[in-house]
Design a protein around this motif. Structure first.
Motif, PDB file in Angstrom:
ATOM      1  N   ARG A 139       6.952 -23.327 -55.181  1.00 31.25           N
ATOM      2  CA  ARG A 139       7.435 -22.674 -53.963  1.00 31.25           C
ATOM      3  C   ARG A 139       7.888 -21.237 -54.226  1.00 31.25           C
ATOM      4  NH1 ARG A 139       8.099 -26.146 -49.709  1.00 31.25           N
ATOM      5  NH2 ARG A 139       8.132 -28.380 -50.201  1.00 31.25           N
ATOM      6  N   LYS A 140       8.675 -21.033 -55.249  1.00 31.20           N
ATOM      7  CA  LYS A 140       9.239 -19.710 -55.513  1.00 31.20           C
ATOM      8  C   LYS A 140       8.593 -19.135 -56.768  1.00 31.20           C
ATOM      9  CE  LYS A 140      13.676 -17.275 -55.622  1.00 31.20           C
ATOM     10  NZ  LYS A 140      15.164 -17.420 -55.673  1.00 31.20           N
ATOM     11  N   LYS A 141       7.526 -18.384 -56.561  1.00 34.38           N
ATOM     12  CA  LYS A 141       6.762 -17.866 -57.699  1.00 34.38           C
ATOM     13  C   LYS A 141       7.503 -16.762 -58.444  1.00 34.38           C
ATOM     14  CE  LYS A 141       2.325 -18.870 -55.445  1.00 34.38           C
ATOM     15  NZ  LYS A 141       1.977 -20.018 -56.290  1.00 34.38           N
ATOM     16  N   GLY A 142       8.378 -16.030 -57.762  1.00 35.24           N
ATOM     17  CA  GLY A 142       9.065 -14.905 -58.395  1.00 35.24           C
ATOM     18  C   GLY A 142      10.426 -15.244 -58.961  1.00 35.24           C
ATOM     19  N   ALA A 143      10.726 -16.524 -59.148  1.00 36.55           N
ATOM     20  CA  ALA A 143      12.036 -16.927 -59.666  1.00 36.55           C
ATOM     21  C   ALA A 143      12.246 -16.398 -61.083  1.00 36.55           C
ATOM     22  CB  ALA A 143      12.144 -18.449 -59.661  1.00 36.55           C
ATOM     23  N   THR A 144      13.493 -16.056 -61.392  1.00 35.91           N
ATOM     24  CA  THR A 144      13.818 -15.559 -62.727  1.00 35.91           C
ATOM     25  C   THR A 144      14.097 -16.725 -63.672  1.00 35.91           C
ATOM     26  OG1 THR A 144      16.194 -15.403 -62.276  1.00 35.91           O
ATOM     27  CG2 THR A 144      14.828 -13.486 -61.726  1.00 35.91           C
ATOM     28  N   VAL A 145      14.113 -16.415 -64.961  1.00 40.38           N
ATOM     29  CA  VAL A 145      14.417 -17.432 -65.968  1.00 40.38           C
ATOM     30  C   VAL A 145      15.822 -17.989 -65.746  1.00 40.38           C
ATOM     31  CG1 VAL A 145      14.775 -17.814 -68.437  1.00 40.38           C
ATOM     32  CG2 VAL A 145      12.839 -16.446 -67.661  1.00 40.38           C
ATOM     33  N   ALA A 146      16.767 -17.114 -65.414  1.00 40.21           N
ATOM     34  CA  ALA A 146      18.147 -17.562 -65.195  1.00 40.21           C
ATOM     35  C   ALA A 146      18.226 -18.539 -64.029  1.00 40.21           C
ATOM     36  CB  ALA A 146      19.047 -16.355 -64.942  1.00 40.21           C
ATOM     37  N   GLU A 147      17.486 -18.275 -62.963  1.00 40.19           N
ATOM     38  CA  GLU A 147      17.517 -19.154 -61.798  1.00 40.19           C
ATOM     39  C   GLU A 147      16.929 -20.526 -62.108  1.00 40.19           C
ATOM     40  OE1 GLU A 147      17.026 -15.689 -58.341  1.00 40.19           O
ATOM     41  OE2 GLU A 147      15.297 -16.860 -59.016  1.00 40.19           O
ATOM     42  N   VAL A 148      15.930 -20.565 -62.975  1.00 40.00           N
ATOM     43  CA  VAL A 148      15.218 -21.822 -63.230  1.00 40.00           C
ATOM     44  C   VAL A 148      15.954 -22.707 -64.223  1.00 40.00           C
ATOM     45  CG1 VAL A 148      13.102 -22.825 -64.175  1.00 40.00           C
ATOM     46  CG2 VAL A 148      12.974 -20.864 -62.628  1.00 40.00           C
ATOM     47  N   ILE A 149      16.404 -22.143 -65.339  1.00 43.43           N
ATOM     48  CA  ILE A 149      16.936 -23.000 -66.407  1.00 43.43           C
ATOM     49  C   ILE A 149      18.459 -23.065 -66.415  1.00 43.43           C
ATOM     50  CG2 ILE A 149      14.922 -22.455 -67.818  1.00 43.43           C
ATOM     51  CD1 ILE A 149      16.678 -20.785 -69.584  1.00 43.43           C
ATOM     52  N   SER A 150      19.096 -22.484 -65.397  1.00 42.70           N
ATOM     53  CA  SER A 150      20.559 -22.555 -65.340  1.00 42.70           C
ATOM     54  C   SER A 150      21.046 -23.931 -64.915  1.00 42.70           C
ATOM     55  CB  SER A 150      21.099 -21.492 -64.382  1.00 42.70           C
ATOM     56  OG  SER A 150      20.551 -21.667 -63.084  1.00 42.70           O
ATOM     57  N   SER A 151      20.151 -24.785 -64.474  1.00 41.50           N
ATOM     58  CA  SER A 151      20.540 -26.135 -64.052  1.00 41.50           C
ATOM     59  C   SER A 151      19.682 -27.168 -64.769  1.00 41.50           C
ATOM     60  CB  SER A 151      20.370 -26.278 -62.533  1.00 41.50           C
ATOM     61  OG  SER A 151      19.015 -26.100 -62.161  1.00 41.50           O
ATOM     62  N   ASN A 152      20.151 -28.382 -64.775  1.00 41.60           N
ATOM     63  CA  ASN A 152      19.424 -29.485 -65.398  1.00 41.60           C
ATOM     64  C   ASN A 152      19.367 -30.648 -64.400  1.00 41.60           C
ATOM     65  OD1 ASN A 152      18.145 -31.153 -67.164  1.00 41.60           O
ATOM     66  ND2 ASN A 152      19.889 -31.418 -68.559  1.00 41.60           N
ATOM     67  N   PRO A 153      18.185 -31.023 -63.902  1.00 41.15           N
ATOM     68  CA  PRO A 153      16.849 -30.572 -64.313  1.00 41.15           C
ATOM     69  C   PRO A 153      16.543 -29.150 -63.859  1.00 41.15           C
ATOM     70  CG  PRO A 153      16.692 -31.988 -62.405  1.00 41.15           C
ATOM     71  CD  PRO A 153      18.135 -32.021 -62.825  1.00 41.15           C
ATOM     72  N   LEU A 154      15.382 -28.654 -64.292  1.00 39.89           N
ATOM     73  CA  LEU A 154      14.998 -27.282 -63.975  1.00 39.89           C
ATOM     74  C   LEU A 154      14.963 -27.066 -62.467  1.00 39.89           C
ATOM     75  CD1 LEU A 154      12.080 -26.668 -66.519  1.00 39.89           C
ATOM     76  CD2 LEU A 154      14.502 -26.127 -66.763  1.00 39.89           C
ATOM     77  N   ASN A 155      15.416 -25.886 -62.072  1.00 44.60           N
ATOM     78  CA  ASN A 155      15.485 -25.535 -60.651  1.00 44.60           C
ATOM     79  C   ASN A 155      14.113 -25.043 -60.174  1.00 44.60           C
ATOM     80  OD1 ASN A 155      16.363 -24.890 -58.098  1.00 44.60           O
ATOM     81  ND2 ASN A 155      17.295 -22.942 -58.725  1.00 44.60           N
ATOM     82  N   VAL A 156      13.171 -25.969 -60.097  1.00 41.39           N
ATOM     83  CA  VAL A 156      11.809 -25.656 -59.659  1.00 41.39           C
ATOM     84  C   VAL A 156      11.402 -26.684 -58.613  1.00 41.39           C
ATOM     85  CG1 VAL A 156       9.394 -25.392 -60.345  1.00 41.39           C
ATOM     86  CG2 VAL A 156      11.214 -24.696 -61.908  1.00 41.39           C
ATOM     87  N   SER A 157      10.868 -26.208 -57.511  1.00 41.88           N
ATOM     88  CA  SER A 157      10.378 -27.123 -56.475  1.00 41.88           C
ATOM     89  C   SER A 157       8.917 -26.799 -56.171  1.00 41.88           C
ATOM     90  CB  SER A 157      11.222 -27.002 -55.201  1.00 41.88           C
ATOM     91  OG  SER A 157      11.140 -25.696 -54.662  1.00 41.88           O
ATOM     92  N   PHE A 158       8.167 -27.846 -55.841  1.00 43.69           N
ATOM     93  CA  PHE A 158       6.740 -27.704 -55.572  1.00 43.69           C
ATOM     94  C   PHE A 158       6.434 -28.115 -54.131  1.00 43.69           C
ATOM     95  CE2 PHE A 158       7.210 -28.502 -60.123  1.00 43.69           C
ATOM     96  CZ  PHE A 158       6.475 -27.456 -60.661  1.00 43.69           C
ATOM     97  N   ARG A 159       5.319 -27.615 -53.641  1.00 45.26           N
ATOM     98  CA  ARG A 159       4.927 -27.901 -52.261  1.00 45.26           C
ATOM     99  C   ARG A 159       4.381 -29.315 -52.097  1.00 45.26           C
ATOM    100  NH1 ARG A 159       2.362 -22.885 -52.864  1.00 45.26           N
ATOM    101  NH2 ARG A 159       0.325 -23.911 -52.744  1.00 45.26           N
ATOM    102  N   ARG A 160       4.048 -29.968 -53.196  1.00 46.97           N
ATOM    103  CA  ARG A 160       3.529 -31.334 -53.134  1.00 46.97           C
ATOM    104  C   ARG A 160       3.935 -32.079 -54.404  1.00 46.97           C
ATOM    105  NH1 ARG A 160      -2.541 -29.088 -53.377  1.00 46.97           N
ATOM    106  NH2 ARG A 160      -1.575 -27.831 -51.763  1.00 46.97           N
ATOM    107  N   GLY A 161       3.758 -33.364 -54.400  1.00 43.04           N
ATOM    108  CA  GLY A 161       4.146 -34.175 -55.539  1.00 43.04           C
ATOM    109  C   GLY A 161       3.250 -33.948 -56.746  1.00 43.04           C
ATOM    110  N   LEU A 162       3.787 -34.269 -57.926  1.00 41.15           N
ATOM    111  CA  LEU A 162       3.046 -34.089 -59.174  1.00 41.15           C
ATOM    112  C   LEU A 162       2.451 -35.419 -59.607  1.00 41.15           C
ATOM    113  CD1 LEU A 162       5.550 -31.807 -61.147  1.00 41.15           C
ATOM    114  CD2 LEU A 162       3.648 -31.115 -59.676  1.00 41.15           C
ATOM    115  N   HIS A 163       1.151 -35.400 -59.863  1.00 44.31           N
ATOM    116  CA  HIS A 163       0.456 -36.606 -60.296  1.00 44.31           C
ATOM    117  C   HIS A 163      -0.582 -36.231 -61.346  1.00 44.31           C
ATOM    118  CE1 HIS A 163       2.209 -38.742 -56.868  1.00 44.31           C
ATOM    119  NE2 HIS A 163       1.832 -37.713 -56.108  1.00 44.31           N
TER     120      HIS A 163
END
Length: 456
Positions: free
Chosen positions: A304-328
């Motif tokens: 969803r957020k292609k321009g996210a910074t490293v700090a925004e993504v790995i500052s939380s556990n699990p990683l702060n990354v969301s996708f438009r659809r499920g992963l399979h």
């Protein structure tokens, strides 16, 4: 000393600096050697205080206000005459020059580069092409002509029209040793500008050099602190990563040039993570030798957020990354692999550091970038250039090797009408025939070898 006096006056409220929203307390003075630019807000009362400060600085020295100029912008334009009389300076016109560079609030046009073209013409007018060999002309082009615009190229992207004009001056001087007679250009100028190890004559490519010189400022912007870095970061970056910025209408000519070379610059290095706020998680190179969007394209396409910074993504556990659809399937496996790679990273205090990838030190160099960009993938023998003979003979041998000498077969390709027969025999004249196969050439080579043996 003058800067200290002005800064103390700012603290006491006697004078005001400009652009206080871009740097603390505003900008009041720029100095380099004996060139000084003083900035102040539109306020005649504070301007009188500013006029008194240089007088306090004068101890054995005297400021020549008559040689100085004053420039007013915005509402201050209405009081330009009062300011001019107050400081005893004449009213200047834009663009003005500071440290040899034209300064203007708008983008510099072709006319603002006119002084560079005039310097080329002035140099060329003093050289007698008829008295120079092709080797001498090559040396002058690289050591003198190509150096004339370098200072301007270090700060601004050169306009296409100006570049074309400068290349015309250089190519005309190289090929045409008499300005009044048109000469054949034996080979394309782009090939002449290639390095010697790649089949050219090593004439500097001004466009590529311009990109490399501008990239130097991007490296300084990413890794160093200073007045200009503070202004640029607050005006254009605004806490965003460098890679997220783009060229917009109305930006300065300097910043527009940096944005033109930004993508190439970032692709040739990687980030060493500090606090992670200036590095894009997906689009910058920081984990491995390529961006994660290339390593994991299937994930990048649906994030969803292609321009996210490293700090925004790995500052939380699990990683702060969301996708438009499920992963399979393969995407889920790719996600597990990505998480395993980045979960061990710990953010720390301090700036993210950009490391240059074209040398072992990690520090940027114009030479390394130029060599990379000019590389055409060819590797040519250097025997000609290592031979201890005059440069003009080396260039003549280079002509032979490239097959561009004006023998009759090459003249025929240029629409020359005439017999293609060799003057010494009945075979058609070509470089191979004239220098190696013709009986006269063989006789000359044999005589030369006999003479060499006799001399020994």
């Amino acid at each position: 000393m003058l800067a200290i006096i002005i800064n103390r006056a700012k603290v006491e409220g006697k004078v005001n600096g400009v652009i206080p929203h871009l740097m603390e307390n505003g900008l009041s003075i720029l100095r380099y050697a004996d060139d000084t630019v003083i900035f102040l807000d539109h306020d005649l009362e504070l301007a009188r205080n500013m006029k008194a400060l240089p007088c306090m600085f004068e101890k054995g020295l005297k400021i020549n206000f008559y040689k100085s100029e004053i420039f007013c912008f915005g509402q201050a334009k209405e009081c330009e005459k009062e300011y001019s009389e107050l400081f005893g300076c004449r009213q200047g016109s834009l663009p003005f020059k500071y440290l040899g560079l034209p300064m203007h609030y708008r983008k510099l046009g072709n006319s603002d580069w006119k002084h560079v073209e005039e310097r080329f013409e002035h140099r060329l007018s003093g050289w007698k092409e008829k008295l120079l060999s092709v080797g001498g002309r090559l040396v002058l082009i690289n050591s003198v002509l190509s150096s004339l615009p370098m200072f301007m190229l270090s700060f601004f992207a050169i306009p296409k029209g100006v570049l074309k004009k400068l290349e015309y001056f250089r190519s005309r001087f190289f090929w045409q040793n008499d300005q009044h007679k048109k000469k054949y250009h034996l080979i394309k100028w782009d090939q002449v500008r290639q390095p010697k190890e790649q089949g050219g004559l090593g004439i500097i490519d001004l466009e590529v050099q311009n990109k490399c010189l501008l990239s130097k400022w991007l490296f300084k912007l990413a890794n160093e602190d200073g007045t200009w870095q503070t202004v640029i970061r607050n005006k254009y970056l605004r806490s965003k990563p460098l890679g997220s910025c783009c060229k917009k209408p109305g930006v300065s000519h300097f910043w527009a040039g940096l944005m033109d070379v930004k993508q190439v610059f970032l692709s040739l290095g990687s980030f060493q993570i500090g606090d992670g706020t200036q590095v894009r998680f997906w689009e910058d190179t920081w984990c491995g030798d390529q961006p994660l969007k290339i390593s994991y394209p299937s994930l990048f396409n649906i994030v969803r957020k292609k321009g996210a910074t490293v700090a925004e993504v790995i500052s939380s556990n699990p990683l702060n990354v969301s996708f438009r659809r499920g992963l399979h399937g393969e995407r889920l496996l790719a996600w597990y692999d990505l998480v395993e790679r980045v979960m061990g990273l710990e953010l720390r205090e301090g700036r993210d550091v950009f490391r240059w990838g074209l040398n072992k030190t990690g520090f940027f160099s114009v030479k390394s970038m130029y060599s990379f960009l000019i590389n055409n993938g060819l590797k040519v023998s250097q025997e000609i250039w290592r031979t201890k003979i005059p440069l003009k003979i080396k260039i003549f041998m280079w002509y032979i090797k490239r097959g561009v000498l004006l023998t009759k077969d090459n003249l025929a390709r240029r629409n020359w009408n005439g017999s293609q027969s060799c003057c010494f025999c009945h075979y058609n004249e070509s470089i191979q025939h004239l220098f190696f196969d013709c009986r006269l050439a063989k006789g000359n080579f044999m005589a030369a070898s006999v003479g060499q043996v006799a001399a020994k």
